[in-house]
Design a protein around this motif. Structure first.
Motif, PDB file in Angstrom:
ATOM      1  N   VAL A  68       2.440  -1.447  -6.256  1.00 54.00           N
ATOM      2  CA  VAL A  68       1.943  -0.525  -5.228  1.00 54.00           C
ATOM      3  C   VAL A  68       0.517  -0.130  -5.587  1.00 54.00           C
ATOM      4  CG1 VAL A  68       2.265   1.689  -4.088  1.00 54.00           C
ATOM      5  CG2 VAL A  68       4.257   0.333  -4.767  1.00 54.00           C
ATOM      6  N   LEU A  69      -0.358  -0.246  -4.604  1.00 56.41           N
ATOM      7  CA  LEU A  69      -1.739   0.205  -4.806  1.00 56.41           C
ATOM      8  C   LEU A  69      -1.739   1.705  -5.043  1.00 56.41           C
ATOM      9  CD1 LEU A  69      -3.551  -1.707  -1.920  1.00 56.41           C
ATOM     10  CD2 LEU A  69      -3.931  -2.053  -4.351  1.00 56.41           C
ATOM     11  N   GLU A  70      -2.421   2.122  -6.096  1.00 54.43           N
ATOM     12  CA  GLU A  70      -2.578   3.558  -6.279  1.00 54.43           C
ATOM     13  C   GLU A  70      -3.542   4.082  -5.233  1.00 54.43           C
ATOM     14  OE1 GLU A  70      -3.615   4.495 -10.251  1.00 54.43           O
ATOM     15  OE2 GLU A  70      -1.689   3.867 -11.066  1.00 54.43           O
ATOM     16  N   ASP A  71      -3.663   5.432  -5.159  1.00 55.46           N
ATOM     17  CA  ASP A  71      -4.486   6.045  -4.121  1.00 55.46           C
ATOM     18  C   ASP A  71      -5.880   5.443  -4.142  1.00 55.46           C
ATOM     19  OD1 ASP A  71      -2.439   7.642  -3.388  1.00 55.46           O
ATOM     20  OD2 ASP A  71      -3.084   9.362  -4.579  1.00 55.46           O
ATOM     21  N   VAL A  72      -6.317   4.949  -2.987  1.00 51.94           N
ATOM     22  CA  VAL A  72      -7.615   4.306  -2.866  1.00 51.94           C
ATOM     23  C   VAL A  72      -8.633   5.352  -2.467  1.00 51.94           C
ATOM     24  CG1 VAL A  72      -8.941   2.565  -1.638  1.00 51.94           C
ATOM     25  CG2 VAL A  72      -6.562   2.116  -2.241  1.00 51.94           C
ATOM     26  N   THR A  73      -9.721   5.462  -3.219  1.00 53.47           N
ATOM     27  CA  THR A  73     -10.780   6.412  -2.885  1.00 53.47           C
ATOM     28  C   THR A  73     -12.027   5.642  -2.517  1.00 53.47           C
ATOM     29  OG1 THR A  73     -11.484   6.526  -5.185  1.00 53.47           O
ATOM     30  CG2 THR A  73      -9.865   8.150  -4.470  1.00 53.47           C
ATOM     31  N   TRP A  74     -12.900   6.319  -1.815  1.00 52.51           N
ATOM     32  CA  TRP A  74     -14.156   5.716  -1.379  1.00 52.51           C
ATOM     33  C   TRP A  74     -15.271   6.271  -2.233  1.00 52.51           C
ATOM     34  CZ3 TRP A  74     -14.464   2.103   2.562  1.00 52.51           C
ATOM     35  CH2 TRP A  74     -13.289   1.922   3.285  1.00 52.51           C
ATOM     36  N   THR A  75     -16.229   5.449  -2.555  1.00 49.02           N
ATOM     37  CA  THR A  75     -17.375   5.892  -3.336  1.00 49.02           C
ATOM     38  C   THR A  75     -18.599   5.148  -2.847  1.00 49.02           C
ATOM     39  OG1 THR A  75     -18.290   6.213  -5.540  1.00 49.02           O
ATOM     40  CG2 THR A  75     -17.090   4.176  -5.175  1.00 49.02           C
ATOM     41  N   GLN A  76     -19.780   5.748  -3.089  1.00 52.22           N
ATOM     42  CA  GLN A  76     -21.026   5.108  -2.706  1.00 52.22           C
ATOM     43  C   GLN A  76     -21.576   4.356  -3.896  1.00 52.22           C
ATOM     44  OE1 GLN A  76     -23.733   7.876  -0.999  1.00 52.22           O
ATOM     45  NE2 GLN A  76     -24.739   6.382   0.277  1.00 52.22           N
ATOM     46  N   GLN A  77     -21.994   3.110  -3.682  1.00 50.77           N
ATOM     47  CA  GLN A  77     -22.439   2.269  -4.788  1.00 50.77           C
ATOM     48  C   GLN A  77     -23.631   2.869  -5.505  1.00 50.77           C
ATOM     49  OE1 GLN A  77     -23.015  -1.673  -3.146  1.00 50.77           O
ATOM     50  NE2 GLN A  77     -21.441  -2.435  -4.476  1.00 50.77           N
ATOM     51  N   GLU A  78     -24.620   3.314  -4.776  1.00 46.15           N
ATOM     52  CA  GLU A  78     -25.799   3.895  -5.366  1.00 46.15           C
ATOM     53  C   GLU A  78     -26.136   5.147  -4.591  1.00 46.15           C
ATOM     54  OE1 GLU A  78     -28.832   1.024  -5.311  1.00 46.15           O
ATOM     55  OE2 GLU A  78     -27.774  -0.434  -6.549  1.00 46.15           O
ATOM     56  N   GLN A  79     -26.962   6.002  -5.224  1.00 47.36           N
ATOM     57  CA  GLN A  79     -27.211   7.317  -4.648  1.00 47.36           C
ATOM     58  C   GLN A  79     -27.811   7.231  -3.250  1.00 47.36           C
ATOM     59  OE1 GLN A  79     -29.678   9.763  -7.095  1.00 47.36           O
ATOM     60  NE2 GLN A  79     -29.481  11.545  -5.800  1.00 47.36           N
ATOM     61  N   SER A  91       0.836  -1.195   0.000  1.00 46.11           N
ATOM     62  CA  SER A  91       0.000   0.000   0.000  1.00 46.11           C
ATOM     63  C   SER A  91       0.878   1.253   0.000  1.00 46.11           C
ATOM     64  CB  SER A  91      -0.891   0.004   1.244  1.00 46.11           C
ATOM     65  OG  SER A  91      -0.106   0.236   2.408  1.00 46.11           O
ATOM     66  N   PRO A  92       0.352   2.411  -0.402  1.00 47.00           N
ATOM     67  CA  PRO A  92       1.106   3.648  -0.230  1.00 47.00           C
ATOM     68  C   PRO A  92       1.317   3.907   1.260  1.00 47.00           C
ATOM     69  CG  PRO A  92      -0.800   3.976  -1.672  1.00 47.00           C
ATOM     70  CD  PRO A  92      -0.957   2.641  -1.020  1.00 47.00           C
ATOM     71  N   PRO A  93       2.355   4.616   1.665  1.00 41.29           N
ATOM     72  CA  PRO A  93       2.569   4.920   3.078  1.00 41.29           C
ATOM     73  C   PRO A  93       1.387   5.688   3.657  1.00 41.29           C
ATOM     74  CG  PRO A  93       4.536   5.423   1.805  1.00 41.29           C
ATOM     75  CD  PRO A  93       3.456   5.119   0.819  1.00 41.29           C
TER      76      PRO A  93
END
Length: 510
Positions: free
Chosen positions: A134-145, A76-78
């Motif tokens: 190396v995993l690139e920056d991991v972002t969070w998202t909502q599956q559905e509205q 993972s990134p640091p």
């Protein structure tokens, strides 16, 4: 059914009525408190549900995602964790706030995995000149509205940045750099308590060989949810308790201002006052829209921008209208009467909405900027509803959803935005979607752009579609009991009242 009261007659003032400012203040403060209260209650409920889901040592987890590299490891990134102390309060240690869990499952059966967390500098030294990903920056998202389930962004987290090298790493279990680690066949769960510092997660085959093919799933848990969620719920309830009365008082005050301006518009007729020979309007809604003789060719291109202040105010007013309609429905259920001041407020919101829609993308009928008022004003688009002497108590429970459903389905096709039609033509923004009304207004706009003219027949049809929509709105908002007719009355003004023969009994809405 009783004959309709006559359509109200009024003369619009040359200057819009000025509402008492404290009524606006109460309304706005009430809406804001209610929105804050609803938001806090939702947040508290979400935290309460999340707290219940992590009881008995459980973690809140994301979906598993598959990663593959031809290198020896996936890192993972640091991750930097640092807690700043404040002068007023000493925050608890990070390990008392939350901890994380990484679940790794080998794709190849019986493959022995190693999962470890080390300080970023130690991990970098261990992987120096070792081919890995190396995993690139991991972002969070909502599956559905409207979903409560959160997951990693699948377009981001499955991308790995390959790092070249020529070295082969030592067996990871033999290294003493790991703060937390686990190894074995099958699914491996690694729990890591938050600690200040800079950390790197590394996943390898237990013997350090390549390639690495693994499913990863992240989880987290915190003990802060249980003490926080009750406070949010209580604060949200307090916001509603304070906001609802302020909103209703403000709306009623604005309604009284309108009532004082034109009290004759609310005089309903009792059944005794009607006769079988009385003129019967098509529907007890006075609805008009007069086309300006000279329209700008290109102003419609920016009307969405010019009308933004109205859209903001109308969003507030329609939120208040939903609340006042619910309150009025409860009163009607017990008294068979719509509170007069709230009735005037509801009609005022419809009136304001129609003016903005007529100026904007529901008709494009005028270039005159709409006034900021709920009351009558000298404007080419107007709306009014006569005050009913009595309303059915039982219809309150079914007419706004069950009985109105055929109209709502039809208007969902004709005007688009079925949810907006449900609330009553609150769609004062651009409606150029896959709907008949949106298509007609778009044709009118293109005609204006190239010819500077608005076809009279097209305008009559556009007004007729809006008239139908607002008749249904009047019914759905509990303002009248008469069922809206399934008919399209075109033209800038309502059709003349129907004069039945002396032997006929008026049948409103047919």
């Amino acid at each position: 059914m009783d004959a309709y009261p006559a359509t109200p007659n009024y003369s619009a003032p040359t200057q819009p009525l000025r509402m008492k400012p404290w009524n606006w203040v109460m309304l706005v403060v009430g809406v804001l408190l209610m929105l804050l209260g609803i938001g806090l209650i939702i947040a508290g409920a979400v935290l309460l549900s999340a707290g219940a889901a992590q009881r008995d040592g459980q973690f809140l987890t994301t979906d598993a995602h598959r990663y593959q590299t031809t290198g020896h490891a996936i890192a993972s990134p640091p991750l930097t964790l640092e807690l700043e102390e404040t002068e007023t309060a000493e925050l608890p240690p990070l390990e008392d706030i939350a901890n994380f869990q990484i679940r790794a499952t080998p794709v190849i059966p019986d493959q022995e995995l190693f999962v470890g967390v080390a300080e970023a500098t130690d991990a970098a030294a261990y992987l120096d000149d070792v081919p890995h990903a190396v995993l690139e920056d991991v972002t969070w998202t909502q599956q559905e509205q409207f979903s409560d389930e959160w997951t990693w962004d699948t377009e981001v987290d499955q991308r790995l940045q390959e790092v070249a090298g020529s070295a082969t790493p030592a067996a990871p279990a033999e290294e003493d750099i790991w703060v937390e680690s686990t190894t074995g066949t099958g699914t491996q769960d690694l729990t890591f308590e938050l600690q200040e510092g800079q950390w790197t997660l590394v996943v390898l085959n237990a013997d350090g060989t390549r390639p690495v093919w693994v499913d990863l799933q992240a989880g987290a848990r915190t003990e802060l949810m249980d003490p926080v969620s009750p406070g949010l719920l209580i604060a949200g309830i307090v916001g509603l308790v304070l906001g609802i009365p302020l909103l209703l008082l403000g709306a009623a005050g604005l309604g009284r201002d309108i009532d004082q301006d034109h009290p004759q518009q609310h005089h309903g007729l009792s059944p005794a006052a009607t006769t079988s020979g009385a003129a019967v309007p098509v529907y007890p809604l006075a609805f008009s829209g007069h086309l300006d003789g000279q329209l700008s060719r290109g102003l419609w291109l920016v009307k969405w921008l010019l009308a933004i202040p109205h859209y903001i105010v109308l969003a507030l007013l329609w939120f208040a209208l939903v609340v006042t309609t619910i309150a009025a429905g409860i009163v009607i259920l017990f008294t068979a009467r719509y509170p007069r001041s709230l009735f005037a407020f509801s009609v005022g919101v419809l009136r304001w909405s129609w003016r903005v829609g007529f100026y904007g993308y529901l008709a494009l009928g005028t270039d005159r900027y709409p006034p900021f008022t709920l009351a009558h004003a000298a404007y080419p688009a107007e709306l009014d509803v006569p005050y009913p002497a009595q309303l059915s108590r039982g219809l309150v429970l079914v007419k706004w959803w069950l009985l109105a459903l055929p109209h709502i389905l039809l208007l969902g096709i004709i005007a688009g935005g079925g949810g907006v039609v449900w609330l009553g033509a609150g769609n004062t923004s651009a409606s150029w979607g896959f709907s008949l009304l949106g298509l007609l207004v778009l044709i009118a706009a293109i005609g204006l752009l190239f010819t500077g003219r608005y076809m009279a027949g097209l305008f009559a049809l556009v007004i007729g579609l809006n008239r139908w929509t607002y008749r249904v709105s009047t019914y759905v908002l509990l303002l009248r009991d008469e069922y809206p007719p399934f008919r399209l009355d075109q033209g800038p003004t309502d059709p003349p009242p129907y004069q039945p023969a002396h032997h006929e009994t008026p049948q409103p809405g047919l």
